[in-house]
Design a protein around this motif. Structure first.
Motif, PDB file in Angstrom:
ATOM      1  N   VAL A   1       0.819  -1.212   0.000  1.00 22.45           N
ATOM      2  CA  VAL A   1       0.000   0.000   0.000  1.00 22.45           C
ATOM      3  C   VAL A   1       0.851   1.259   0.000  1.00 22.45           C
ATOM      4  CG1 VAL A   1      -1.783   1.291   1.220  1.00 22.45           C
ATOM      5  CG2 VAL A   1      -1.888  -1.208   1.143  1.00 22.45           C
ATOM      6  N   LYS A   2       1.843   1.336   0.917  1.00 25.17           N
ATOM      7  CA  LYS A   2       2.673   2.537   1.018  1.00 25.17           C
ATOM      8  C   LYS A   2       3.477   2.761  -0.254  1.00 25.17           C
ATOM      9  CE  LYS A   2       3.077   2.601   6.057  1.00 25.17           C
ATOM     10  NZ  LYS A   2       4.009   2.582   7.222  1.00 25.17           N
ATOM     11  N   MET A   3       4.002   1.679  -0.824  1.00 17.41           N
ATOM     12  CA  MET A   3       4.776   1.800  -2.047  1.00 17.41           C
ATOM     13  C   MET A   3       3.908   2.355  -3.183  1.00 17.41           C
ATOM     14  SD  MET A   3       6.742  -1.227  -4.176  1.00 17.41           S
ATOM     15  CE  MET A   3       7.548  -1.787  -2.667  1.00 17.41           C
ATOM     16  N   LEU A   4       2.663   1.871  -3.265  1.00 25.53           N
ATOM     17  CA  LEU A   4       1.758   2.329  -4.312  1.00 25.53           C
ATOM     18  C   LEU A   4       1.364   3.785  -4.097  1.00 25.53           C
ATOM     19  CD1 LEU A   4       0.316   1.146  -6.823  1.00 25.53           C
ATOM     20  CD2 LEU A   4      -1.675   0.765  -5.371  1.00 25.53           C
ATOM     21  N   GLN A   5       1.160   4.171  -2.848  1.00 25.17           N
ATOM     22  CA  GLN A   5       0.798   5.558  -2.557  1.00 25.17           C
ATOM     23  C   GLN A   5       1.928   6.515  -2.944  1.00 25.17           C
ATOM     24  OE1 GLN A   5      -0.283   5.628   1.571  1.00 25.17           O
ATOM     25  NE2 GLN A   5      -2.337   4.818   1.221  1.00 25.17           N
ATOM     26  N   GLN A   6       3.178   6.098  -2.684  1.00 25.88           N
ATOM     27  CA  GLN A   6       4.315   6.933  -3.068  1.00 25.88           C
ATOM     28  C   GLN A   6       4.396   7.083  -4.575  1.00 25.88           C
ATOM     29  OE1 GLN A   6       7.644   4.993  -1.231  1.00 25.88           O
ATOM     30  NE2 GLN A   6       7.166   5.748   0.823  1.00 25.88           N
ATOM     31  N   GLN A   7       4.158   6.004  -5.305  1.00 22.66           N
ATOM     32  CA  GLN A   7       4.206   6.076  -6.766  1.00 22.66           C
ATOM     33  C   GLN A   7       3.049   6.896  -7.318  1.00 22.66           C
ATOM     34  OE1 GLN A   7       4.199   1.878  -7.610  1.00 22.66           O
ATOM     35  NE2 GLN A   7       6.436   1.747  -7.638  1.00 22.66           N
ATOM     36  N   ASN A   8       1.892   6.796  -6.694  1.00 28.04           N
ATOM     37  CA  ASN A   8       0.734   7.559  -7.153  1.00 28.04           C
ATOM     38  C   ASN A   8       0.814   9.019  -6.782  1.00 28.04           C
ATOM     39  OD1 ASN A   8      -0.634   5.530  -8.450  1.00 28.04           O
ATOM     40  ND2 ASN A   8      -1.819   4.928  -6.649  1.00 28.04           N
ATOM     41  N   GLY A   9       1.781   9.383  -5.934  1.00 24.32           N
ATOM     42  CA  GLY A   9       1.913  10.780  -5.525  1.00 24.32           C
ATOM     43  C   GLY A   9       2.226  11.699  -6.672  1.00 24.32           C
ATOM     44  N   THR A  10       2.779  11.174  -7.783  1.00 19.90           N
ATOM     45  CA  THR A  10       3.108  11.994  -8.943  1.00 19.90           C
ATOM     46  C   THR A  10       1.968  12.062  -9.923  1.00 19.90           C
ATOM     47  OG1 THR A  10       4.030  10.054 -10.083  1.00 19.90           O
ATOM     48  CG2 THR A  10       5.530  11.394  -8.752  1.00 19.90           C
TER      49      THR A  10
END
Length: 705
Positions: A230-239
């Motif tokens: 989840v955290k990894m995906l949220q970081q990638q979706n931040g852009t």
């Protein structure tokens, strides 16, 4: 203004974290029992703005109907089926081609029961589906476990209706996280983790892989695949800035509308007079003249921005979303745009009462200071309404039905900014007025062109109403035929082969059209030719967002479609590892409207289809698949014990636990260990953006060690 900034801040935060669990409907359950043998299980739900929950007994092949499912009945029996109560909305869905019924804001479902023994036990769950205009949730369950003494076998003198209900409620167990009363024996359940869930599901996934001829995965490999990211995906979706891009599109549409409004007969001639007034007003103080002009431009922005905010305030977020599917509003929008188009063609003129403009103008002349300048800007808005009104109306309709909460305000800000710029710039640089084009017949040409454009786009709203009522008077081939005629007529007008009565003003009706008009006319004619193959099933990607769905076309030669080879997560990931390719996880649903739209409008693009079929292993996981699992699974989620009974439950849990999302469509490219490569992609019918998303995933896969 402070409220607007707060909303903007909240929306920006939501952009930064897109992969999130959505819970738009919260249900509670109550057992209503009296002195008789019959009672009611009442499920009451509160639905978030912009979302709707589907009703019961919908036709097959559509979205998830609300149902009551039984796991245990002892001393009690069901009476009839689950019944909806409340304000039920009926609408024809153009994707499923069926009449659907659903609830907004609140919903209530009732299941009648009858007690047959002094002691009773009932265990089951309500299952329902929820969607908004952008995504759908997997079938959601509200569990209920009721047990105790039957009111029908208790003496009347000791069991008043209120006391009976209290006894039943006291023995019902603890409240669930979604508001449902449950009493599950946690000791009898096996809490699942990614590791033991992988072991529990090994039998069916190994069988699937064996049939497909692929290598199998060990329990450790499966545990890795189910590991939360989840955290990894949220970081990638931040852009990801898809929402901000939507705002940018609305702003750009408004800005272009403002530029077009400038070159109309109601606005352009006013510019020199207004600028000269400000310069003469402060002829001894040029700085004062520029300051007044800036205030004048700012007043224009404030007036039109306030109009956009008023529209948002009057309708609200949920109503703006409802406008895009409301048949009544779409018929109204269609008629309004047709009237605006006809007025631009010169049949009649839409004007506000002259006394309004005269009253404001008189007030502006009798006052001084900032109020005087503001009233002058307001006078401009009133006297130019015959030209700006149709453009403003079109912008407000388009932005209000875009699904954006403050879309009308953003659109009006762009419109006002474009309208105010020349007044400010010409006041700052008066010499530019000498090189500005003079008023003439070219302004009437712009009005005519805008009339054609509004007439074409009005058909989009009529199409929605046509599908809603099932009239079938504007199916896809009829829609395309009308657009072919409209844009062909626009082309003929721009090259000088068609004239309107308003062109005779000034005696220039026989004057040849200028070269830019002829070039634009040829482009319009070419666009008409481009639409012709659509009559036989060509996808016509450029107009897929406006034309009715392909399913409404009677004659269709297009049979291209993309289908996933795998519908099992573990088997698909094993195949991807063997092939040395990344996997694209497609969390979808049989009842997901926007999933079908993406597949029809985006996946059918030749480049997208080739990428999906050759560069990825496509795994489609249907979260509403009702196929029973070989053995029910129990999982711990957010401190609650949940039971996974179907294949759809399993994939829905995978999406929630691993990726922290529960809306469909939901696409995420992963490597062979199940880690996301570039974030996720939701509903957005943009071939270029989707293809870029896939290409970034491939690049990330190739760069990994």
């Amino acid at each position: 203004m402070k409220k607007l900034c707060t909303m903007a801040l909240m929306l920006m935060v939501s952009i930064l974290v897109q992969a999130q669990i959505q819970n738009p409907a919260k249900f509670s359950v109550q057992l209503k029992a009296g002195k008789t043998a019959e009672a009611e299980l009442v499920f009451t739900g509160k639905i978030a703005a912009g979302w709707h929950v589907y009703s019961t007994n919908l036709p097959g092949g559509g979205p998830t109907s609300a149902t009551f499912n039984v796991e245990k009945l002892d001393g009690v029996e069901l009476v009839g089926k689950l019944t909806p109560r409340g304000k039920e909305i009926k609408n024809f869905d153009k994707t499923f081609e069926m009449q659907l019924r659903y609830f907004e804001n609140s919903a209530q479902f009732v299941q009648k029961i009858r007690f047959t023994k002094p002691q009773y036990a009932l265990k089951g769950y309500l299952e329902y589906g929820a969607c908004n205009d952008q995504s759908c949730l997997p079938p959601t369950q509200v569990e209920v476990h009721e047990q105790g003494k039957s009111p029908a076998f208790v003496a009347k003198k000791n069991a008043e209706p209120e006391q009976t209900a209290a006894i039943a409620a006291a023995k019902a167990g603890e409240k669930g996280g979604d508001g449902a009363q449950t009493n599950i024996d946690a000791a009898a359940l096996t809490p699942a983790t990614p590791a033991n869930l992988a072991q529990q599901t090994a039998a069916d996934s190994l069988a699937t892989a064996a049939v497909a001829g692929e290598k199998t995965l060990s329990a450790a490999d499966k545990a890795t695949l189910w590991k939360p990211v989840v955290k990894m995906l949220q970081q990638q979706n931040g852009t990801d800035a898809s929402d901000s891009q939507s705002w940018g599109y609305i702003f750009l549409m408004g800005f272009l509308g403002g530029l077009l409004a400038l070159f109309t007969p109601c606005v352009w001639p006013i510019i020199p007079m207004t600028v000269s007034f400000f310069l003469k007003r402060a002829k001894d103080n040029r700085r004062k003249g520029i300051q007044d002009a800036l205030i004048y431009g700012a007043s224009i922005v404030v007036i039109y921005l306030a109009l956009g905010l008023i529209v948002t305030r009057l309708f609200g977020a949920s109503a703006l979303n409802a406008l895009s599917t409301s048949a009544l509003f779409n018929v109204f929008f269609f008629l309004m745009l047709v009237v605006f188009a006809v007025s631009f063609f010169g049949w009649f003129e839409i004007r506000l009462p002259d006394k309004w403009g005269n009253a404001v103008d008189t007030k502006a002349s009798s006052t001084t200071g900032l109020l005087s300048i503001f009233l002058m800007a307001f006078t401009l808005a009133l006297v130019s309404f015959s030209c700006t009104g149709p453009i403003i109306g079109f912008l407000l309709v388009a932005s209000a039905t875009s699904g954006s909460l403050i879309g009308p305000a953003v659109g009006m800000f762009g419109f006002a900014l474009a309208l105010a710029l020349p007044f400010t710039l010409f006041a700052m640089f008066p010499s530019w007025l000498k090189s500005a084009p003079k008023s003439g017949s070219w302004m009437n040409t712009i009005k005519i062109v805008l009339g054609f454009i509004e007439l074409a786009f009005s058909l989009k709203f009529l199409s929605v109403a046509d599908l809603a009522y099932g009239w079938h008077i504007l199916d896809r081939e009829v829609f395309l035929s009308l657009w072919i005629v409209i844009f062909a007529a626009l082309g003929l007008y721009l090259i000088g082969k068609m004239k309107f009565q308003s062109d005779a003003i000034g005696g220039e009706i026989d004057k040849p059209m200028p070269v830019p008009c002829i070039m634009l006319g040829l482009c319009s004619l070419a666009f008409s030719v481009y639409l012709v193959p659509g009559l036989w099933g060509a996808p016509n990607k450029a107009v897929s967002a406006f034309a009715p769905p392909m399913s409404t076309q009677d004659f269709n030669l297009n049979t291209k479609e993309v289908r996933a080879t795998y519908h099992d997560y573990e088997a698909g990931m094993a195949a991807a590892a063997k092939a040395g390719k990344p996997a694209l996880l497609d969390f979808t649903g049989f009842g997901c409207v926007n999933c079908r739209k993406m597949e029809a409008a985006v996946w059918t693009d030749p480049t997208v289809a080739k990428t999906l079929q050759e560069d990825y292993v496509l795994i489609s996981l249907f979260v509403d698949d009702k196929t029973p699992l070989p053995q029910a699974m129990t999982v711990q989620e957010n401190g609650q014990t949940r039971t996974l009974r179907t294949v759809g439950d399993k994939w829905s849990y995978l999406q929630r636990s691993k990726f922290g999302a529960n809306a469909q469509p939901f696409y995420v490219p992963v490597n062979n260990e199940g880690r996301p490569l570039v974030g996720s992609y939701a509903y957005k019918e943009d071939v270029k953006a989707y293809l870029g998303f896939l290409q970034r995933g491939l690049e990330a896969y190739r760069k990994q060690p």
